[in-house]
Every structure is written in C-alpha cells, then in structure tokens.
Write an enzyme that holds these catalytic residues in place. Structure first.
Site, PDB file in Angstrom:
ATOM      1  N   SER A 142      -6.387 -91.649 -12.157  1.00 31.48           N
ATOM      2  CA  SER A 142      -6.783 -90.285 -12.500  1.00 31.48           C
ATOM      3  C   SER A 142      -5.630 -89.310 -12.245  1.00 31.48           C
ATOM      4  O   SER A 142      -5.009 -89.333 -11.188  1.00 31.48           O
ATOM      5  CB  SER A 142      -7.986 -89.889 -11.641  1.00 31.48           C
ATOM      6  OG  SER A 142      -8.381 -88.598 -11.990  1.00 31.48           O
ATOM      7  N   GLY A 143      -5.318 -88.495 -13.243  1.00 28.01           N
ATOM      8  CA  GLY A 143      -4.258 -87.508 -13.089  1.00 28.01           C
ATOM      9  C   GLY A 143      -2.884 -88.020 -13.487  1.00 28.01           C
ATOM     10  O   GLY A 143      -1.892 -87.305 -13.366  1.00 28.01           O
ATOM     11  N   THR A 147      -4.801 -88.801 -20.826  1.00 24.16           N
ATOM     12  CA  THR A 147      -5.380 -87.987 -21.890  1.00 24.16           C
ATOM     13  C   THR A 147      -4.302 -87.159 -22.579  1.00 24.16           C
ATOM     14  O   THR A 147      -4.291 -87.034 -23.810  1.00 24.16           O
ATOM     15  CB  THR A 147      -6.497 -87.106 -21.317  1.00 24.16           C
ATOM     16  OG1 THR A 147      -7.459 -87.974 -20.717  1.00 24.16           O
ATOM     17  CG2 THR A 147      -7.174 -86.289 -22.381  1.00 24.16           C
ATOM     18  N   ASN A 192      -7.742 -84.226 -10.380  1.00 25.07           N
ATOM     19  CA  ASN A 192      -7.291 -83.720 -11.679  1.00 25.07           C
ATOM     20  C   ASN A 192      -8.211 -82.572 -12.098  1.00 25.07           C
ATOM     21  O   ASN A 192      -9.435 -82.727 -12.111  1.00 25.07           O
ATOM     22  CB  ASN A 192      -7.348 -84.886 -12.688  1.00 25.07           C
ATOM     23  CG  ASN A 192      -6.863 -84.500 -14.066  1.00 25.07           C
ATOM     24  OD1 ASN A 192      -6.521 -83.334 -14.311  1.00 25.07           O
ATOM     25  ND2 ASN A 192      -6.841 -85.460 -14.967  1.00 25.07           N
ATOM     26  N   SER A 195     -10.286 -83.785 -15.446  1.00 26.97           N
ATOM     27  CA  SER A 195     -10.441 -85.233 -15.383  1.00 26.97           C
ATOM     28  C   SER A 195     -11.471 -85.734 -16.396  1.00 26.97           C
ATOM     29  O   SER A 195     -12.586 -85.212 -16.472  1.00 26.97           O
ATOM     30  CB  SER A 195     -10.865 -85.618 -13.964  1.00 26.97           C
ATOM     31  OG  SER A 195     -10.931 -87.008 -13.847  1.00 26.97           O
ATOM     32  N   SER A 196     -11.085 -86.745 -17.168  1.00 24.14           N
ATOM     33  CA  SER A 196     -12.042 -87.334 -18.125  1.00 24.14           C
ATOM     34  C   SER A 196     -13.027 -88.164 -17.317  1.00 24.14           C
ATOM     35  O   SER A 196     -12.616 -89.073 -16.605  1.00 24.14           O
ATOM     36  CB  SER A 196     -11.340 -88.269 -19.105  1.00 24.14           C
ATOM     37  OG  SER A 196     -10.098 -87.760 -19.496  1.00 24.14           O
ATOM     38  N   GLY A 419      -8.302 -96.081 -15.026  1.00 21.27           N
ATOM     39  CA  GLY A 419      -7.494 -97.132 -14.414  1.00 21.27           C
ATOM     40  C   GLY A 419      -8.196 -97.717 -13.204  1.00 21.27           C
ATOM     41  O   GLY A 419      -9.265 -97.253 -12.794  1.00 21.27           O
ATOM     42  N   GLU A 421      -9.477 -98.540  -9.664  1.00 23.37           N
ATOM     43  CA  GLU A 421      -9.811 -97.586  -8.590  1.00 23.37           C
ATOM     44  C   GLU A 421     -10.047 -98.306  -7.267  1.00 23.37           C
ATOM     45  O   GLU A 421     -10.827 -99.243  -7.192  1.00 23.37           O
ATOM     46  CB  GLU A 421     -11.062 -96.780  -8.947  1.00 23.37           C
ATOM     47  CG  GLU A 421     -10.780 -95.692  -9.950  1.00 23.37           C
ATOM     48  CD  GLU A 421     -11.955 -94.756 -10.194  1.00 23.37           C
ATOM     49  OE1 GLU A 421     -13.059 -94.992  -9.663  1.00 23.37           O
ATOM     50  OE2 GLU A 421     -11.759 -93.789 -10.938  1.00 23.37           O
TER      51      GLU A 421
HETATM   52  P1  ATP Z   1      -8.204 -88.724 -15.679  1.00 24.74           P
HETATM   53  O1  ATP Z   1      -8.283 -90.199 -15.489  1.00 24.74           O
HETATM   54  O2  ATP Z   1      -8.666 -87.973 -14.476  1.00 24.74           O
HETATM   55  O3  ATP Z   1      -8.812 -88.247 -16.933  1.00 24.74           O
HETATM   56  P2  ATP Z   1      -5.614 -88.482 -16.922  1.00 24.74           P
HETATM   57  O4  ATP Z   1      -4.770 -89.677 -16.671  1.00 24.74           O
HETATM   58  O5  ATP Z   1      -6.274 -88.380 -18.242  1.00 24.74           O
HETATM   59  O6  ATP Z   1      -6.631 -88.355 -15.720  1.00 24.74           O
HETATM   60  P3  ATP Z   1      -4.403 -85.990 -17.700  1.00 24.74           P
HETATM   61  O7  ATP Z   1      -5.612 -85.149 -17.764  1.00 24.74           O
HETATM   62  O8  ATP Z   1      -3.830 -86.497 -18.973  1.00 24.74           O
HETATM   63  O9  ATP Z   1      -4.676 -87.192 -16.688  1.00 24.74           O
HETATM   64  O10 ATP Z   1      -3.231 -85.234 -16.926  1.00 24.74           O
HETATM   65  C1  ATP Z   1      -3.472 -84.438 -15.786  1.00 24.74           C
HETATM   66  C2  ATP Z   1      -2.611 -83.192 -15.818  1.00 24.74           C
HETATM   67  O11 ATP Z   1      -1.247 -83.539 -15.642  1.00 24.74           O
HETATM   68  C3  ATP Z   1      -2.661 -82.434 -17.122  1.00 24.74           C
HETATM   69  O12 ATP Z   1      -3.717 -81.517 -17.148  1.00 24.74           O
HETATM   70  C4  ATP Z   1      -1.305 -81.744 -17.143  1.00 24.74           C
HETATM   71  O13 ATP Z   1      -1.347 -80.578 -16.342  1.00 24.74           O
HETATM   72  C5  ATP Z   1      -0.411 -82.732 -16.434  1.00 24.74           C
HETATM   73  N1  ATP Z   1       0.323 -83.595 -17.388  1.00 24.74           N
HETATM   74  C6  ATP Z   1      -0.004 -84.835 -17.797  1.00 24.74           C
HETATM   75  N2  ATP Z   1       0.903 -85.328 -18.664  1.00 24.74           N
HETATM   76  C7  ATP Z   1       1.838 -84.372 -18.819  1.00 24.74           C
HETATM   77  C8  ATP Z   1       3.055 -84.263 -19.586  1.00 24.74           C
HETATM   78  N3  ATP Z   1       3.476 -85.252 -20.376  1.00 24.74           N
HETATM   79  N4  ATP Z   1       3.762 -83.118 -19.479  1.00 24.74           N
HETATM   80  C9  ATP Z   1       3.350 -82.116 -18.679  1.00 24.74           C
HETATM   81  N5  ATP Z   1       2.236 -82.158 -17.928  1.00 24.74           N
HETATM   82  C10 ATP Z   1       1.474 -83.268 -17.991  1.00 24.74           C
HETATM   83 MG    MG Z   2      -8.158 -88.133 -18.844  1.00 21.79          MG
END
Ligand code: ATP
Ligand code: MG
Length: 727
Positions: A142-143, A147, A192, A195-196, A419, A421
């Site tokens: 997460s984070g 996404t 996050n 977070s999805s 991913g 956990e």
């Molecule tokens: P979750 O499993 O909780 O959904 P995730 O892996 O989908 O987490 P994201 O929501 O894609 O995580 O990313 C978290 C935050 O990190 C985003 O809101 C953004 O602020 C930052 N972030 C992620 N990727 C980038 C990037 N390539 N460039 C800049 N900031 C990023």
């Molecule tokens: Mg996500």
C-alpha cells in the site's frame, strides 16, 4: 527528463524541450575509451539501469545500493530484464510530459532509459505487431504507487492513440472511470491518503488498427468493513466526505443530510473530516463530471446518492435494550433510510430488531438483543455498500462496451491489486490477500518460464533448466479440494452444531500438521520457533512466514445477512437496491458461496484471463513510511524487495542468458570495438556479431547465437559498462 540520465546513442536522447538529439556515435577507439571511462564514472553515480548488470547479483546490499543511487538522482525506474522496478518518489517529477510520451512512443525498449512509458509502449507495439493480447501486472504494498502507475499506462495509451474524435471519446471514458471508482473504492488509510480498498483488473480493448474501442473492469474484494468502522487516523470511503462537502444545500436536504461530519456515527471512529492532501468538494465535482462522461443518467445518480446517504442514516439508527430485546433509539434515522430507499418504515424497523428463521417449514420470529441488532444493521450497511460498488462497476462497464462490438478484438489488461501483507496481527483479509499473491506468483513463474522457453525455441537455442522455488505447493495447501485450508474452512462454516474459529483451527492443525508450509502452535513450540498464540496458525509463504489469528475467520467467511433485511431490500423502489438484492435469492434453496470460495473462483477466473496474455511486470516500492520525498529507508525497502520476490526475479533472469539483443542493433552499437567490423561490415549482421564476440574474447559457453538475436550469459565485459551508461 527529471534528472540527466544518459541515454542511448543509437536513438539519441531527449533534450529538455523534448526534441531528439542527433545520435553521437564514437568515431575513434580513443573516443570510445573516453566514453567508457565516463560510463564507469556515471555508473558509480547513477547505478545500473538493469539489475542484471550488477556484478554481485546475489547480494541484497548491492541491489539496495543500486536502488539508492538511482533514487537520489530522481531515477525512480530500473529494470530486471523486462520487469520494471519503480520507487515512489512522493513528489512530482517532470518525467510524464507529452514530450516524454512522444520520446518513448515507438522506441525500442532497451534503447532508452527505464521508464513506465517504455513498458507501456512495448506492450502496445507487441499488441499491434504480433496481435498478442497483453497484460500489465502491477504489484507492491500500500502506498507504493500501483494505482498511479496504472494511470500512467492509461495516459500513455490515450496519448499514443487519441487523434480521432471517436478514439478520444473512448479514451475519455477509460480515464473517466477512475475518479468514479476511486470515490467509492478508495479511502484515506494510515499508509496512503488515497488507498485503493479493492483489487482491480481493467481490459482496454483495441481494434486491429490499434485504436482503443472500449474496456471492461473486474473488481475484487472490496474492504467493506470500512463502511462501519475505521481505525484511528483513517477515514471511511471518499464518497461520503465528497458528498457532504460538495453537494448543494438542496441536494443535502433531499437526502436528509447535514454537512456536519460529527452527525454520522459511521464517520466517527477514524480521523474526523478533511485532510490536507484532498479537497473533497473539488473531488465531488470531478466525480459528478466523470459520471456524466460515463453517461450515467440523473436518475441513476439520484438513486446512487440516495443509497450513499441511506448508509450514513443506517449508522445512526442506534439501539437500546429492554428485557433483552433491542429497541430502536432514533426512529428518525429509520424513516430516512425508508424514505431514501423506498420501503415501508414499519417493515424496516421490524427487520432491524427481529430475526425470522424458517426451520423446515416452522417459521419462528425471534427478537434480537442489542448486540445482534447492531450486528444485523452493520451487516446491512456493508452489504448495501458492497453491492452498490459491484453495481457501479457493472454500470461503468456498460458505458465502456465498444459501440459496434466486433467479434474479435485485442486487449491490454492492467492489474492493480493489493500486494503481500504482513501486519502485527493478520486476519481473514490478509489471508485472502496473501493467497491472491501466491496465485499471482505462480502465474509469474509459469508465464516467465513459458516466455523464456518460447524465446529459446524461436531462436533455435537449446533450453536449459532454470532452478527456482515453485510455490505451487503453497497454492495447493490453500486451495486443494477436500484438504486445503479453504475446503476445511468452508466445511467448518457449513457444519451443523456450533463451529467456532477455534474448532476450525483445530481442524487445520489435525489435517495439515505435517505439511512443510503449515506451522501449528505445537510445531512452533517443538521447533522453538517464534512463539505462537493458541488461536494462531502460521504459513510459510513464498515471500516469508505470516502468522494468522483465526478470530473472526468463520463469521467473515459466512458473511451472513439476515433474511428479514434482505427481504425488505428486495422490495424497495430504489432501482439499484432492488436490482442488487434479487428477490429470487430469497426463495433459492441453494446456500450462497462463502466469501473465500467466491474469492477463489474469481481469482481462478483472473488467472485464466491472464494466462492467455503476454505479461509485463511493474514492481512498486515505497521508500518510507511517512509519505515523504527524498527519504530512502533501507530497512523498509529491503523488506519489500524480499516480499516482491525481486532477488528471485533477478536470479531467474541471470540463470539463463541475461543479456540479449537483435544482431542488427548489437552490431550497429558495438562495431567500433572490433577492427573487422569497423567502420562498416558488409556481410550479414549475424556474421558481424560472431566476429565481434570472438574478438571480445567470449568463450563458447558464455554466449549463444540465436536466429535473430545474440544471447550472453553474464554481461560483464567492457561494452556492458558502457551499455549501462549509454542505454
Ligand atoms: P494502495 O495499495 O494503498 O492503493 P498504491 O500502491 O495504489 O497504494 P498510489 O495510490 O498509487 O499507491 O500512490 C500513493 C501516493 O504516492 C500517490 O497518491 C502519490 O502522492 C504518490 N505517488 C505514487 N506514484 C507516484 C509517482 N510516480 N510520482 C509522484 N508521486 C507518486
Ligand atoms: Mg491503489
């Protein structure tokens, strides 16, 4: 580009204005030597672009060191062969502009610095040139940026294709589905802010000209418990906050809502209200706009928001207890729910406080006590929200269907799923998520080996066995018929008598104690491993050991919603609710599948979908726990490198022929290293390369000449250093 990463001289680099530089081919050996020295120096500073070039490829330290060097230079992408490793920079980098998209569009994968656009373009080009369906599998905790990565892929495809009005409309819809889904399926967590809370697989469908024509979304396991409870510092799903912050006074009045968040019990456990990084009112307007793009009618939107509001009112119903019988505390909240969903107030109130059991034709109505009434109400709120979410996905899919649905189409699928956990306390949810990751790892092994084998075959090279850990044994432990964990769990859920979480654990311990990947508390005691509670079991996953606490397993797996409430729901006038609580289910004698069996079936279906496609992988890494830029926490990163199986990835890649290039490319690039091929070679590229590798002193066993490509086992000579610099 964000930082000055050296780029290939065969294709030229990108200047800050996005224009291509003229290729700079070294003209003399002296120049080449200078270049190589520069290359070595650069390598010290920015690391290698592909982990296969690391000399000490078995060393975690070397791996982390390379990531750190690159992260410090804002180079967030690195390859392991075709796998893209991405480290979340937590800051906006200027590496996603339309100039950069243009640069990567149509460029050869290994000719440019590692980038998510390179991966997206390669998938798109294979789709076009080889007519092969593609899938992009994104994993990470997460984070870590999954996404965001999936959105970048979508943006790349939209930019690379959308020049006609029709195509633009499709692209707008594909992109527009995101804000709607995120409003309902994402939430602020401690890890996050966005977070999805569900897994997502999205197909982008193309016609044979390579234009997007539509899409389809599959959703997995929404974390519905969040609707009724949030941990400290977390929030409920975004949509509740968006509605209260962004809707007009009139809309709120129609929904019987007040703007004040404190009014609602279901929003009161976690963090109150707004957060810096999100403007809920602005997001609300975005969502409404996106709903219009998705062609949702006003009626559909009204029905949908009536349900969202009804969930908030359900939370406020409240109960007292008199003589062991639950009494409704706030009838006004029941009235609001009834008015919003369109059902009879009295029947709804009855259903909140009674349970009807039909035992072989004997119908018995028994009143609920306060505890059970709260349980029933929460179960209703969760079911309503969960089914609303599934309805929404179906509705978005309707809008994404191609207009003239062609019989054959090509697809690129994108999987953005939770991913591995491992928490302090791991429960049913972590069990499901980690099971999912085992399945995906199994798929990875099958597909990677399959594609390696295919390439060797195509190139006419003898296949050499690669040794790796096959996690099939763990998948079987979980899902095998009759004696797998899932079967045993379902068996216990359906068993007459009084099954409990502990009786389920006992069953596991009796049946699985000899399995090498199952550890009961007895076994742990014997082996003096980490001590375990009497309500725990431990699994040795491919990514490490996880201890699960069985409390709540059976209840979550049964996922019971009393019939009284289901009946009221199936007779509402709200068309969405009526649709998702099918009246036919009430009379069906068949027991619905348990939660884990539904999940297992949908995962197997997913694996089948992915199996038929050519995969690309994005492994996302979170650099620290504080959502902060420029903070590289080694411990946290090492943990993820392990759980993502990256060292294993690298090992598999290095076990075969790690380096491979088409003859033409290789000759063009390195002809200056050999007097017989410099300045020009007039024979075939393959012959030229043969002369070159002999001149470079490669032994017979260190390389293979394929039909169209050169394969090198360990790329460790001079040109690799330079390659790392130049690529
Ligand atoms: P979750 O499993 O909780 O959904 P995730 O892996 O989908 O987490 P994201 O929501 O894609 O995580 O990313 C978290 C935050 O990190 C985003 O809101 C953004 O602020 C930052 N972030 C992620 N990727 C980038 C990037 N390539 N460039 C800049 N900031 C990023
Ligand atoms: Mg996500």
């Amino acid at each position: 580009m964000g930082a000055s990463e050296p780029v290939s001289d065969t294709g030229g680099g990108v200047t800050s204005s996005g224009k291509r530089k003229a290729p700079e081919v070294p003209k003399t050996h002296h120049e080449l030597r200078k270049n190589m020295e520069r290359g070595l120096h650069e390598r010290d500073r920015v690391g290698v672009q592909d982990f296969v070039l690391l000399e000490n490829f078995e060393s975690e330290d070397a791996f982390i060191d390379n990531l750190r060097k690159r992260f410090n230079e804002n180079l967030i992408y690195t390859y392991i062969g075709q796998v893209l490793v991405s480290v979340n920079p937590y800051k906006k980098l200027p590496i996603y502009t339309s100039e950069v998209i243009q640069y990567y569009h149509g460029r050869n994968f290994f000719e440019a610095p590692p980038h998510i656009f390179a991966l997206a373009d390669t998938a798109y080009q294979s789709l076009l040139k080889e007519n092969r369906d593609q899938c992009i599998l994104i994993s990470g905790e997460s984070g870590s940026g999954k996404t965001e990565a999936s959105k970048k892929v979508l943006e790349f495809i939209a930019a690379a294709t959308g020049h006609k009005k029709q195509v633009e409309e499709v692209n707008d819809k594909l992109i527009g589905s995101n804000p709607v889904l995120e409003a309902f399926g994402n939430a602020k967590t401690n890890r996050n802010d966005n977070s999805s809370r569900f897994g997502k697989y999205m197909d982008i469908q193309f016609n044979f000209q390579g234009d997007p024509i539509g899409g389809n979304i599959l959703n997995y396991l929404l974390e519905k418990s969040r609707v009724v409870h949030q941990f400290s510092g977390e929030r409920n799903f975004h949509i509740f906050y968006q509605l209260l912050a962004g809707a007009s006074e009139e809309t709120l009045r129609k929904l019987y809502l007040k703007r004040n968040l404190d009014t609602y019990y279901y929003m009161s456990n976690g963090t109150k209200g707004t957060i810096d990084t999100i403007d809920d009112a602005v997001q609300y307007n975005e969502v409404i706009k996106a709903m219009k793009t998705m062609e949702m009618t006003q009626q559909e939107q009204d029905d949908l928001f009536a349900i969202v509001a009804s969930v908030l009112h359900m939370g406020n119903v409240g109960f007292t207890e008199e003589d062991g019988v639950a009494q409704i505390l706030k009838p006004a909240s029941v009235e609001a729910v009834a008015a919003l969903l369109g059902c009879n107030i009295r029947q709804l109130a009855e259903a909140f406080t009674n349970r009807t059991i039909d035992a072989h034709g004997d119908v018995v109505v028994s009143p609920l006590n306060r505890e059970f009434a709260i349980y029933a109400r929460d179960a209703l709120a969760k079911a309503v929200y969960d089914r609303l979410f599934t309805w929404l996905v179906t509705r978005l899919n309707k809008s994404l269907q191609p207009v003239n649905n062609p019989r054959s189409k090509m697809v690129i699928g994108i999987l953005d799923i939770y991913g591995f956990e491992i928490f302090q306390k791991n429960s049913f949810e972590q069990f499901c998520i980690n099971y999912c990751n085992e399945k995906l790892q199994q798929l990875f092994i099958q597909l990677t080996l399959k594609s390696e084998q295919e390439e060797y075959l195509k190139e006419g090279i003898t296949w050499e066995n690669v040794h790796y850990f096959n996690n099939k044994v763990i998948c079987d432990l979980i899902e095998e018929k009759y004696k797998g964990i899932i079967s045993l769990m379902d068996e216990e859920c359906l068993r007459p008598g009084e099954p409990t979480d502990l009786s389920f654990l006992e069953k596991l311990n009796v049946n699985l104690n000899n399995h090498p990947h199952y550890i009961s508390h007895m076994k742990a005691d014997l082996q003096t491993q980490k001590v375990m509670g009497r309500d725990e079991f431990r699994l040795v996953h491919y990514a490490g050991e996880v201890t699960y606490n069985v409390r709540g397993f059976l209840e979550k797996n049964n996922d019971l919603l009393y019939r009284d409430l289901r009946e009221v729901m199936s007779h509402t006038t709200n068309s969405i609710i009526k649709n998702v609580f099918d009246v036919k289910d009430l009379t069906s004698k068949k027991r619905p599948d348990t939660a884990i069996t539904q999940f297992k079936n949908s995962l197997n279906n997913l694996v089948e979908i992915l199996m038929g496609k050519e995969p690309s992988y994005i492994r996302c890494i979170k650099p620290n726990d504080y959502k902060m830029a420029n903070q590289f926490n080694e411990q946290i990163i090492l943990h993820q490198v392990k759980y993502l199986g990256l060292m294993e990835n690298l090992r598999v890649r290095r076990a075969g022929f790690a380096y491979r290039r088409p003859y033409e490319q290789f000759l063009q690039r390195y002809k200056s290293l050999c007097p017989q091929t410099w300045p020009n070679y007039y024979g075939s590229a393959k012959e030229g390369v043969q002369l070159l590798v002999c001149h470079l002193g490669y032994e017979q066993d260190e390389y293979r000449m394929g039909n169209t490509k050169l394969f090198i086992r360990f790329p460790k000579t001079l040109f690799d250093t330079e390659d790392a610099f130049q690529m």
